[in-house]
Design a protein around this motif. Structure first.
Motif: not given
Length: 260
Positions: A65-76, A243-253
């Protein structure tokens, strides 16, 4: 479409990101730990992913249920932390390995007085872990094991023989969440990140020590009977976060909530 929605007390503004991936510096700035961290000096953030219908995993793992960007944030988030706290069951299910040094964050970590990579801290009462894994035998930074005073002595011995450092932070077999945070802070590990699992996150919430939740809302439906992101002891009164921030990509919040 990629958008970043920084949230202030008064306004919500939206700005389109450049084409391609968010830069690591941009993400690191967006997820920087706050300077104000309470009396202990520690700040505990959690990073979790959930489907639209509340599942924290699919067939036992979060990756589906993850995504490439989710994993990029995970790494950050890992790269910003002093220590990553994880439950023993998550170590077993997700095949945890030691955190690695990343050149992209080397200068930022050095400026913050951090080592080359975060330590991993495994929370376990039973110490039913495979201490021959690289997580324990060959980490860049020694792995910590957080447990209680009556945990199995042979498990404590095996952890230490593998090279892990054992911290006793509970009177029974289990680690006490508040004492775990305090013990890490006393060692200068104040930027704390927990990646679950759901039982461990529930314990931190119930103990009142969670400061921030970084939650990825995945645009997927799984049905079934998967765990929620927090699955454990309930609180008497629901905890309110802002809520402090929201990023959105391809439907992932990619949301960030902080304790009020």
């Amino acid at each position: 479409m990629r958008r970043l929605f920084p949230v202030t007390d008064e306004t919500v503004s939206a700005a389109s990101a450049a084409d391609g991936e968010w830069g690591l510096d941009e993400l690191a700035d967006a997820y920087a730990y706050p300077k104000e961290r309470g009396t202990s000096g520690a700040w505990l953030r959690a990073n979790m992913v959930s489907s639209l219908d509340g599942a924290a995993q699919h067939e036992g793992r979060s990756q589906p249920i993850s995504s490439d960007t989710d994993m990029r944030i995970f790494g950050t988030l890992r790269a910003l932390a002093d220590v990553v706290i994880v439950g023993a069951e998550t170590v077993r299910l997700e095949g945890y390995r030691p955190a690695r040094a990343r050149e992209a964050f080397a200068q930022r970590r050095a400026a913050a007085g951090q080592g080359p990579a975060p330590a991993i801290a495994v929370v376990s009462a039973s110490l039913n872990l495979d201490f021959s894994l690289p997580l324990f035998t060959s980490p860049l930074v020694p792995t910590l094991v957080l447990t209680g005073a009556t945990a199995p002595l042979d498990g404590i011995r095996a952890a230490r023989e593998a090279g892990a450092e054992v911290l006793v932070v509970g009177d029974g077999a289990a680690a006490d969440p508040r004492r775990a945070v305090e013990a890490l802070a006393e060692r200068g590990l104040t930027r704390l990140l927990t990646e679950g699992g759901p039982r461990l996150l529930a314990q931190f919430i119930a103990a009142g020590v969670l400061d921030e939740l970084c939650l990825t809302v995945s645009p997927m439906l799984t049905a079934g009977r998967a765990q929620r992101i927090a699955d454990g002891p309930a609180v008497a009164v629901p905890k309110r976060f802002a809520l402090a921030s929201v990023l959105e990509e391809a439907g992932f919040l990619f949301t960030q909530y902080r304790r009020i």
